[in-house]
Each structure stands twice: as C-alpha cells, then as structure tokens.
Design a protein around this motif. Structure first.
Motif, PDB file in Angstrom:
ATOM      1  N   MET A  82       1.676  -3.019   6.238  1.00 13.29           N
ATOM      2  CA  MET A  82       2.701  -4.159   5.901  1.00 13.29           C
ATOM      3  C   MET A  82       2.457  -5.443   6.330  1.00 13.29           C
ATOM      4  SD  MET A  82       6.132  -1.609   6.006  1.00 13.29           S
ATOM      5  CE  MET A  82       7.410  -2.977   5.464  1.00 13.29           C
TER       6      MET A  82
ATOM      7  N   LEU B  51      16.887   2.972   3.075  1.00 14.14           N
ATOM      8  CA  LEU B  51      17.565   1.475   2.961  1.00 14.14           C
ATOM      9  C   LEU B  51      16.667   0.901   3.972  1.00 14.14           C
ATOM     10  CD1 LEU B  51      19.290  -0.424   1.294  1.00 14.14           C
ATOM     11  CD2 LEU B  51      20.708  -0.106   3.057  1.00 14.14           C
ATOM     12  N   GLU B  52      16.858   1.252   5.257  1.00 15.24           N
ATOM     13  CA  GLU B  52      16.114   0.562   6.439  1.00 15.24           C
ATOM     14  C   GLU B  52      14.768   0.402   6.370  1.00 15.24           C
ATOM     15  OE1 GLU B  52      19.583   1.927   9.643  1.00 15.24           O
ATOM     16  OE2 GLU B  52      17.924   3.248   9.289  1.00 15.24           O
ATOM     17  N   ASN B  53      14.066   1.510   5.612  1.00  8.46           N
ATOM     18  CA  ASN B  53      12.674   1.500   5.432  1.00  8.46           C
ATOM     19  C   ASN B  53      12.311   0.297   4.284  1.00  8.46           C
ATOM     20  OD1 ASN B  53      10.347   3.435   6.031  1.00  8.46           O
ATOM     21  ND2 ASN B  53      12.284   4.728   6.301  1.00  8.46           N
TER      22      ASN B  53
ATOM     23  N   ARG C 182       9.327   0.233  -0.728  1.00 10.01           N
ATOM     24  CA  ARG C 182       9.197  -0.686   0.395  1.00 10.01           C
ATOM     25  C   ARG C 182       7.931  -1.340   0.308  1.00 10.01           C
ATOM     26  NH1 ARG C 182       7.210   2.938   5.675  1.00 10.01           N
ATOM     27  NH2 ARG C 182       5.377   3.154   4.323  1.00 10.01           N
TER      28      ARG C 182
ATOM     29  N   MET D 253       0.996  -1.051   0.004  1.00 15.06           N
ATOM     30  CA  MET D 253      -0.231   0.084   0.028  1.00 15.06           C
ATOM     31  C   MET D 253       0.817   1.039  -0.025  1.00 15.06           C
ATOM     32  SD  MET D 253      -3.262   0.762   2.179  1.00 15.06           S
ATOM     33  CE  MET D 253      -4.346   2.044   1.652  1.00 15.06           C
TER      34      MET D 253
ATOM     35  N   MET E 180       8.017  -6.470  -0.044  1.00 14.29           N
ATOM     36  CA  MET E 180       7.192  -7.606   0.591  1.00 14.29           C
ATOM     37  C   MET E 180       6.725  -8.472  -0.593  1.00 14.29           C
ATOM     38  SD  MET E 180       7.385  -7.363   3.888  1.00 14.29           S
ATOM     39  CE  MET E 180       5.926  -8.369   4.529  1.00 14.29           C
TER      40      MET E 180
ATOM     41  N   MET F  50      12.896  -3.347   6.347  1.00 20.40           N
ATOM     42  CA  MET F  50      12.421  -3.455   7.355  1.00 20.40           C
ATOM     43  C   MET F  50      11.334  -4.711   7.200  1.00 20.40           C
ATOM     44  SD  MET F  50      10.093  -1.377   9.764  1.00 20.40           S
ATOM     45  CE  MET F  50       9.351  -1.896  11.337  1.00 20.40           C
ATOM     46  N   GLY F  51      10.471  -4.692   6.317  1.00 19.59           N
ATOM     47  CA  GLY F  51       9.321  -6.061   5.977  1.00 19.59           C
ATOM     48  C   GLY F  51      10.060  -7.063   5.905  1.00 19.59           C
TER      49      GLY F  51
ATOM     50  N   GLN G 158       2.043   6.697  10.520  1.00 22.39           N
ATOM     51  CA  GLN G 158       3.199   5.813  10.836  1.00 22.39           C
ATOM     52  C   GLN G 158       2.855   4.412  11.113  1.00 22.39           C
ATOM     53  OE1 GLN G 158       6.900   6.441  10.818  1.00 22.39           O
ATOM     54  NE2 GLN G 158       5.748   8.070   9.396  1.00 22.39           N
TER      55      GLN G 158
ATOM     56  N   LEU H 292       6.751   7.183   5.288  1.00 20.99           N
ATOM     57  CA  LEU H 292       7.948   6.326   5.474  1.00 20.99           C
ATOM     58  C   LEU H 292       8.245   6.517   7.086  1.00 20.99           C
ATOM     59  CD1 LEU H 292      10.136   7.402   2.687  1.00 20.99           C
ATOM     60  CD2 LEU H 292       8.953   5.431   2.891  1.00 20.99           C
ATOM     61  N   PHE H 293       8.843   5.542   7.529  1.00 24.89           N
ATOM     62  CA  PHE H 293       9.332   5.430   8.899  1.00 24.89           C
ATOM     63  C   PHE H 293      10.485   6.520   9.358  1.00 24.89           C
ATOM     64  CE2 PHE H 293       8.053   1.098   8.293  1.00 24.89           C
ATOM     65  CZ  PHE H 293       6.569   1.241   8.714  1.00 24.89           C
TER      66      PHE H 293
END
Lengths: 252, 298
Positions: free
Chosen positions: B198, A107-109, A161, A93, A165, A112-113, B191, A100-101
C-alpha cells in the motif's frame, strides 16, 4: 491509468534464474492475465511490478517511469525507499491469502490507507470507504473483523482496500486460489466490474474462463519466460505452442 | 440378511437388550480418596505448626503489617516495579526491532546487548550500578580524550533509587526483547507485505500493522515478567534502596524479630502478585475478545 512495460526483466534467487528476460507490454486500461504452471515465475513477475521483489537486470516501467530503480551513471540503482513507497501507493495489490489487517474491521481496513498515507480527513475517508464496500457488495459487513468474514468477503474487502488509494493499476496474485469453489464467482464478478470501469489490471490466475472473458491479453509463462502472449481467445482456444497446449489440456 | 438397529442387537446378543436400557455406572477411583486424606493430613500438620510455634510471632506480624516504614517500603517496591517494567519494555521494543533489522550492525548490537544482560547475574549487575561511582567518579559530556564540557558527580545524579531502576530495567530489557521479538515474528509476513504494497514504510508498518497484532502474543508473558519483577525488586537491598524487604530488614536488625518481619514482607508480596494475576487475566480476556467475537458498530 498506467501502461506497464516489462523490458528484458531478469531475476534470480541466489543463483537460480526464475525470470529469464521478460518483454511484455500491458496498455493502459487493459486487463492482462498471466497463466502458467506453478513455479513458472508469474507471481514473481507480478511482485516485481511494485518492487515487492527486486530484479537482477532489466526494468519495469509503470506509466512510462521506472519503478524501484533509477539511473546511476551507466547502471541502474535501487531507488530511495520513500520514492518506492510513493509509487506503490498508486498501485493496488490483491493477494492470494487476502492479508487483511486482522486487528481492524472491514471499514478500518479500507479507511487506513487514505487516512494515514493520503491524510484524507477521517469523515471523508469513512464515507468513501463505505461507498467502496457497498460497491463490492459488503455494505452490511463494515463492522466485521476479517476473522468473521468468509474468504470471498475478505477478498472483496481487500479489493476495496486496494481501490481506496485510487490506484492507476491493480495487481492480482491468484486472487481466487484460496477460495472455496462457490465463493470464486463473487470475487470474479467484482473484478469484472473493475475491468469494465477501465482499470488497468494484471492478474495471475488459473481461472481460464475469466481470462477468456475479461482479458485483453493473455501471457502464458513457463520456466521463467513468456512462451506465448496475445488475444485470449487465440491463446486459450488455439494455443500454438506445444507447452501451452500441454498446460491448457490439464487445466481446462 | 440385513438387520438394523434394535433388531440387530436383539438377534445377535439377546442378553444385551436389557443391559443397554440402563445408564452406565461410574467406576470408583480409590486413589483420589487416598490423595485427599494425605493432603488433608499434611495441611493440618502445617496449620498446627504455624499456629502453635511461637517463633512465627503472629502478634508481631499484626503489629508491623501496617507500620509506616513497611508501607513506605511497599510504595518504593511498587515504584521500582512500574518504572523498571516501563524501561524494560521500551528497551525490549527497540532491541527487538534492531534484532530484526536488515542492518547487520544493528542486529549485532542488539545481540550483544541481550548476550551481556542475560549472561551475567542480575545481582552482580545491581552491585555494579551501586558501585558505578567507583568506576566513573564523575560523568559528563565532553570530547573523548579531551576536556569535559559539563561534568557531574556520579553520586549526585545517580541516587541509589535510580541505580536500582537501571539495574532492574536494563536487565529486564534483554528478556523483554526476546518476548517482543517472538510477538513480532508471530504476525504473518503477509500482513507486512500488504502494508508495504500500500506504500507504508517499514516504521509505519511496524506501528500500525505489526505491533498492534503482536501485542496479543506479547501481553501474557509481559504479565508474567511483571509479577516476577515485583519480587525481583527485592534485590535492590544489596545497594541499600529502601524497598519493602530492606525496611523490614531495618526493623528486625533492631528488634531481632526476623521471622515475623519476613512474614510481613511476604504477605505484602503475595497480596500484590495476586492482584497482578487478576489484572493480567482481565487484560488477556480483553485482548482475545476484540478480534474474534464482537462485531464493532460501524
């Protein structure tokens, strides 16, 4: 890729009916655009697909399986949170406000999943994340935090991101509405490439040019119903319904 | 006629041309000078009294500043502060999450906790813990209304130090809960939504997404709470825990040098709060940096 079927979907927010019986199908590999005035229910409908919103009655099938609910006797009952989370993990989504976190780099965003949910080894997840960021044109921005990126760049990271997944379906909720006009193109280009790769996509948008060029099917919504749906060239160039004509005359 | 810039000034106000070429003067502010004199006089007066009044007993202060009993008390004060803050933070986190739960019962329990511990004086709570043995002479695990399976003497398992920790920590938890809750609510809803979309669960979202970002909001008030806690620990003297103030009290109970020993305690308190303030400023700087300015090598 997953087919999405909306079967008589109703939704009310404390008495106010915002979805009044939606019947609509998006074939696997197709791009569907939902258009219509604000308040027409298109974002709510999209958010029902991954159960960010509950429905009052009716159901949504993704890949032939109900999402968010299961059969309980002769009624539907909300599914276990674990099952819902599992289904969500295969549906990407993208939000209007990127989301974004903020405490993680690009890269970390994107890593993460896969790392936390799919338990992919870090090195592999990182390699895949770099590849995805390169694919959306941000190979040089992997170490940047969201606050250091432009809106267009943030939205492309958000798409990467979601793709990390390996989703069967991608949902876009007005992905370019919060962007400066000159940044819209770079996000739409990424989405076009995704469509060419055969991703099933449902896109809530005000970008009629994108809808006409990329969509396989366009649905015009107003007042909680789909007023008309079909081939984008037909709907956008020759709308049959009066309300569609009125809406398009304002946005085109 | 259109005129621009210099010509415009020269034509409309010729007397301005010369004035405009000189720098502006700064107006004198006599109030500042008066304030300086007044404050200076008071400072001198204060210093004079402190130095000349023998009641302050500076030689006695010097004699006891590094007394073993004082240093032991200081250590106890530091231990109380650290453990009570950790306990308070953990309780605060749990209560804050409960307070924001969808479950009405958990919300109610959290609300009641905060209501009780904020609603009664800490001094009273401290006395309660000190007298816990009166209320519950023994504590143990058993069947309500039935036999006890294991049982301990309350005074054995609840030494005064632990009673002090509980008194300070449980109370701190109530205040911390509100600080943590403000922090959690300060993280934009988008957030959590992105995280849920996800496929992350509520707990995973809290742990990986919300809490790390809430820390930036939570940390400054936690610094304040720690500084406040350092001084609040002195309340344990009412149940006889040997902290800095208690040990100072013990000494002046014998030699009757109350003022010098209170000064000794105060000097240590102020030294520690100063150090904590420096640490706090350092940590805050660290936290505000990461997100905005630096590009992480990746």
């Amino acid at each position: 890729m997953s087919e999405v079927q909306f079967l008589n979907v109703h939704k009310d927010f404390s008495g106010v009916e915002v979805l009044k019986g939606i019947n609509f199908t998006v074939q696997a590999g197709q791009v569907a655009c939902l258009i219509g005035p604000s308040g027409s229910g298109k974002s709510t409908l999209l958010r029902c697909v991954n159960h960010l919103e509950t429905t009052s009655s009716g159901t949504i099938l993704v890949g032939g399986r109900m999402i968010g609910y299961e059969v309980h006797g002769d009624r539907l009952i909300e599914a276990h949170q674990k099952d819902i989370n599992k289904r969500r993990s295969r549906i990407g989504m993208v939000f209007q406000s990127f989301n974004l976190f903020g405490h993680m780099t690009a890269l970390e965003n994107v890593m993460m999943g896969p790392v936390k949910l799919l338990k992919v080894p870090k090195a592999q997840a990182e390699a895949e994340a770099r590849e995805l960021l390169a694919k959306v044109g941000l190979a040089e921005r992997t170490g940047h935090y969201p606050a250091q990126l432009s809106g267009g760049q943030q939205q492309r990271v958000a798409i990467a991101r979601a793709l990390s997944m390996k989703p069967d379906l991608m949902l876009f909720d007005e992905p370019t509405s919060a962007l400066d006009p000159e940044l819209v193109g770079e996000v739409l280009d990424v989405m076009k490439a995704l469509a060419r790769d055969g991703m099933t996509m449902i896109v809530v948008t005000h970008e009629m040019g994108f809808a006409r060029e990329v969509a396989d099917v366009v649905a015009f919504m107003d007042g909680g119903v789909i007023v008309e749906a079909g081939d984008p060239r037909e709907i956008i160039s020759n709308p049959r319904h009066e309300r569609t004509q009125a809406f398009l005359s304002k946005v085109l | 006629m259109t005129v621009t810039g210099q010509t415009a000034v020269a034509e409309s106000r010729p007397d301005f041309v010369e004035l405009a070429s000189r720098p502006v003067l700064k107006r004198k502010r006599p109030g500042q000078l008066i304030a300086m004199v007044v404050v200076g006089l008071f400072a001198l007066m204060g210093a004079y009294i402190v130095v000349t009044n023998p009641g302050f007993g500076w030689p006695t202060v010097a004699k006891y500043l590094f007394d073993m009993r004082i240093l032991n008390g200081l250590l106890t004060t530091i231990e109380l502060t650290v453990i009570a803050m950790i306990l308070g933070f953990v309780i605060g986190l749990v209560v804050a999450v409960m307070r924001m739960s969808e479950n009405g019962l958990l919300r109610g329990v959290a609300g009641a906790y905060i209501w009780f511990f904020r609603g009664t004086p800490l001094l009273v709570q401290m006395l309660f813990w000190g007298f816990a043995a009166v209320l519950f002479p023994t504590i143990g695990i058993g069947i309500p209304g039935g036999p006890m399976l294991v049982e301990w003497n309350t005074n054995d398992v609840l030494p005064l130090f632990v009673a002090g920790i509980l008194g300070l920590g449980l109370n701190e938890g109530a205040y911390m809960a509100e600080i943590v809750r403000a922090g959690l609510m300060g993280v934009p809803a988008g957030q959590s939504e992105a995280s849920h979309a996800m496929g992350f669960s509520r707990m995973e979202t809290l742990r990986h997404v919300v809490i790390p970002q809430a820390m930036k909001i939570i940390l400054p008030p936690v610094g304040n709470e720690t500084i406040s806690m350092l001084k609040t620990t002195s309340l344990v003297i009412v149940i006889g825990v040997g902290d800095l103030l208690y040990n100072a009290q013990q000494i002046y109970a014998r030699n009757l040098e109350q003022i010098p020993l209170l000064i000794v305690a105060s000097l240590w308190y102020i030294l520690l709060t100063t150090l904590l303030s420096l640490v706090q400023a350092r940590i805050e700087k660290q936290y505000s940096r990461g997100n905005m300015l630096q590009v992480r090598k990746a």
